[in-house]
Design a protein around this motif. Structure first.
Motif, PDB file in Angstrom:
ATOM      1  N   GLY A  39      20.972  21.669 -16.731  1.00 38.58           N
ATOM      2  CA  GLY A  39      20.444  23.059 -16.899  1.00 38.58           C
ATOM      3  C   GLY A  39      19.811  23.760 -15.741  1.00 38.58           C
ATOM      4  O   GLY A  39      19.829  23.293 -14.623  1.00 38.58           O
ATOM      5  N   LEU A  40      19.472  24.877 -15.879  1.00 41.00           N
ATOM      6  CA  LEU A  40      18.847  25.738 -15.044  1.00 41.00           C
ATOM      7  C   LEU A  40      17.471  26.128 -15.377  1.00 41.00           C
ATOM      8  O   LEU A  40      17.067  26.298 -16.664  1.00 41.00           O
ATOM      9  CB  LEU A  40      19.950  27.077 -15.201  1.00 41.00           C
ATOM     10  CG  LEU A  40      21.114  27.154 -14.965  1.00 41.00           C
ATOM     11  CD1 LEU A  40      22.042  28.315 -14.996  1.00 41.00           C
ATOM     12  CD2 LEU A  40      21.514  26.455 -13.657  1.00 41.00           C
ATOM     13  N   ASN A  42      15.371  29.220 -16.202  1.00 45.29           N
ATOM     14  CA  ASN A  42      15.651  30.849 -16.404  1.00 45.29           C
ATOM     15  C   ASN A  42      14.146  31.255 -16.861  1.00 45.29           C
ATOM     16  O   ASN A  42      13.211  31.050 -17.271  1.00 45.29           O
ATOM     17  CB  ASN A  42      16.367  30.823 -17.827  1.00 45.29           C
ATOM     18  CG  ASN A  42      16.641  32.201 -18.243  1.00 45.29           C
ATOM     19  OD1 ASN A  42      16.183  33.104 -17.556  1.00 45.29           O
ATOM     20  ND2 ASN A  42      17.348  32.412 -19.242  1.00 45.29           N
ATOM     21  N   THR A  65      25.868  30.617 -18.424  1.00 50.71           N
ATOM     22  CA  THR A  65      25.336  29.266 -18.197  1.00 50.71           C
ATOM     23  C   THR A  65      26.357  28.268 -18.399  1.00 50.71           C
ATOM     24  O   THR A  65      26.752  27.346 -17.835  1.00 50.71           O
ATOM     25  CB  THR A  65      23.879  29.076 -18.615  1.00 50.71           C
ATOM     26  OG1 THR A  65      22.983  29.912 -18.256  1.00 50.71           O
ATOM     27  CG2 THR A  65      23.261  27.618 -18.513  1.00 50.71           C
ATOM     28  N   GLU A  73      18.867  25.120 -20.522  1.00 51.09           N
ATOM     29  CA  GLU A  73      17.913  25.568 -19.661  1.00 51.09           C
ATOM     30  C   GLU A  73      16.462  25.289 -20.016  1.00 51.09           C
ATOM     31  O   GLU A  73      16.034  25.218 -21.001  1.00 51.09           O
ATOM     32  CB  GLU A  73      17.946  27.268 -19.659  1.00 51.09           C
ATOM     33  CG  GLU A  73      17.723  27.907 -21.020  1.00 51.09           C
ATOM     34  CD  GLU A  73      17.803  29.549 -20.893  1.00 51.09           C
ATOM     35  OE1 GLU A  73      16.721  29.998 -21.128  1.00 51.09           O
ATOM     36  OE2 GLU A  73      18.934  29.988 -20.632  1.00 51.09           O
ATOM     37  N   ARG A  75      13.029  27.109 -20.066  1.00 46.66           N
ATOM     38  CA  ARG A  75      12.711  28.566 -20.253  1.00 46.66           C
ATOM     39  C   ARG A  75      11.185  28.524 -19.498  1.00 46.66           C
ATOM     40  O   ARG A  75      10.278  28.095 -20.091  1.00 46.66           O
ATOM     41  CB  ARG A  75      12.604  28.947 -21.637  1.00 46.66           C
ATOM     42  CG  ARG A  75      12.241  30.252 -21.750  1.00 46.66           C
ATOM     43  CD  ARG A  75      13.155  31.549 -21.262  1.00 46.66           C
ATOM     44  NE  ARG A  75      14.502  31.416 -21.869  1.00 46.66           N
ATOM     45  CZ  ARG A  75      14.879  31.990 -22.842  1.00 46.66           C
ATOM     46  NH1 ARG A  75      14.035  32.901 -23.551  1.00 46.66           N
ATOM     47  NH2 ARG A  75      16.228  31.909 -23.542  1.00 46.66           N
TER      48      ARG A  75
END
Length: 198
Positions: A39-40, A42, A65, A73, A75
């Motif tokens: 994941g990233l 965000n 993504t 992600e 959040r």
């Protein structure tokens, strides 16, 4: 909703999703199979709406993504809209739920309020969406920081004590086996599982 003649006057459609997500044998497992959360982070800030995404924003974020080989992600410092989670549920995309924590948590009332707010967030979001895979009750010592821009003078012992509070509150209100991190970011002091430090 039916009227006296049995004719429908109102109605709605909904959906349900079932999944088992746990840490087992050194692997995260989704429905029993090894799962790699890629994941990233965000920040979810948009030039035209600031912190309020539209469906177009969310679909662009999720779509890009996924196209880059990630599958979800964290959040950051906000709780996603239920609409975002609904979209994530349908797209096979995971998200975290996070407590916004920019406050001075040395104040007893603010600290108790933060715990109550976290319990409400977990109850409202973590139980009803299969896309929610982990919880972030704290971020980078926010609220108990000790540097020039956010000086509170909090000690390491105060930070650790609050992380234990967050961990215990999370274990008490979160779905069983849902992973969490009492303080996500640059400093991880403590975590609990079943009341025991690990």
């Amino acid at each position: 909703l039916l009227d006296g003649r049995g004719e429908e006057v109102d109605g709605f459609d909904t959906y349900a999703g079932f999944r088992d997500f746990r840490l087992d044998g050194g692997w995260y497992r989704l429905n029993g199979r090894p799962f790699h959360p890629r994941g990233l982070l965000n920040q979810a800030i948009y030039p035209d709406t600031l912190y309020t995404p539209t469906d177009a924003h969310t679909l662009t974020d999720f779509g890009h993504t996924l196209a880059m080989g990630f599958n979800g992600e964290r959040r950051h410092q906000t709780t996603p809209r239920h609409r975002d989670l609904w979209l994530a549920d349908r797209m096979g995309y995971w998200l975290s739920i996070e407590l916004p924590c920019a406050r001075d948590l040395r104040d007893g009332a603010a600290r108790a309020g933060a715990i109550r707010e976290w319990e409400r967030i977990v109850a409202a979001y973590a139980w009803g969406h299969p896309s929610v895979f982990f919880l972030v009750p704290g971020n980078e010592n926010w609220g108990l920081l000790n540097h020039a821009q956010h000086e509170t003078g909090a000690s390491d012992a105060e930070r650790e004590a609050f992380q234990y509070e967050l961990a215990l509150a999370t274990e008490a209100c979160a779905p069983p086996q849902m992973p969490y991190c009492p303080n996500d970011g640059w400093r991880m002091v403590t975590s609990l599982r079943g009341g025991a430090p690990n």
